[in-house]
Design a protein around this motif. Structure first.
Motif, PDB file in Angstrom:
ATOM      1  N   UNK A 264      -3.609  -2.608  -7.367  1.00  0.00           N
ATOM      2  CA  UNK A 264      -2.664  -2.749  -8.480  1.00  0.00           C
ATOM      3  C   UNK A 264      -1.323  -2.115  -8.109  1.00  0.00           C
ATOM      4  N   UNK A 265      -1.370  -0.938  -7.511  1.00  0.00           N
ATOM      5  CA  UNK A 265      -0.132  -0.290  -7.082  1.00  0.00           C
ATOM      6  C   UNK A 265       0.580  -1.126  -6.027  1.00  0.00           C
ATOM      7  N   UNK A 266      -0.166  -1.730  -5.126  1.00  0.00           N
ATOM      8  CA  UNK A 266       0.421  -2.583  -4.100  1.00  0.00           C
ATOM      9  C   UNK A 266       1.076  -3.807  -4.734  1.00  0.00           C
ATOM     10  N   UNK A 267       0.370  -4.448  -5.671  1.00  0.00           N
ATOM     11  CA  UNK A 267       0.888  -5.669  -6.292  1.00  0.00           C
ATOM     12  C   UNK A 267       2.151  -5.409  -7.098  1.00  0.00           C
ATOM     13  N   UNK A 268       2.246  -4.259  -7.729  1.00  0.00           N
ATOM     14  CA  UNK A 268       3.411  -3.922  -8.546  1.00  0.00           C
ATOM     15  C   UNK A 268       4.515  -3.217  -7.768  1.00  0.00           C
ATOM     16  N   UNK A 269       4.292  -2.952  -6.496  1.00  0.00           N
ATOM     17  CA  UNK A 269       5.301  -2.292  -5.683  1.00  0.00           C
ATOM     18  C   UNK A 269       5.522  -0.837  -6.051  1.00  0.00           C
TER      19      UNK A 269
END
Length: 132
Positions: free
Chosen positions: A116-121
């Protein structure tokens, strides 16, 4: 529109969460995200995506407690009211169930939070600072 914002717009959240749940790299979907039980790799061995930016901290533990508690407490009440097993039997079954469910959920929820952190930058994922 900058290159960073275009790259972040291309990252879809749900496929990344599914990859994280499976403990796979959210970028390529095939490389293992975790090294061991809960340790996140610094980079994906397949696509070389940097994963060290994550800040999962206590989030997976809190979510695991939330899910296990909300699943097992009503089930405990139902079993007790329906069959009235011996206390030691009830404790043994639900202790094993809680530990098993916790051990199953914890690495999957950690993978989902990192994805999730990766997808949202978030926390440096996808920024210009982490590109070579």
């Amino acid at each position: 529109m900058t290159q960073d914002s275009i790259e972040l717009e291309a990252r879809e959240t749900w496929p990344a969460l599914w990859c994280g749940w499976r403990r796979k790299c959210p970028n390529c979907g095939s490389g293992p995200m975790l090294r061991g039980y809960l340790k996140v790799r610094d980079t994906c061995p397949v696509c070389r995506e940097e994963l060290h930016h994550h800040r999962a901290d206590d989030g997976p533990a809190y979510l695991t407690i939330l899910f296990v508690g909300h699943l097992m407490a009503p089930l405990l009440l139902f079993v007790f009211e329906t069959w009235r097993p011996e206390p030691l039997t009830l404790f043994t079954i639900f202790a094993v169930g809680c530990v098993g469910l916790t051990l199953y959920l914890l690495p999957r929820l950690k993978g989902a939070i990192v994805a999730f952190q990766w997808a949202r930058g978030m926390y440096g994922f996808g920024g210009a600072a982490n590109r070579a």
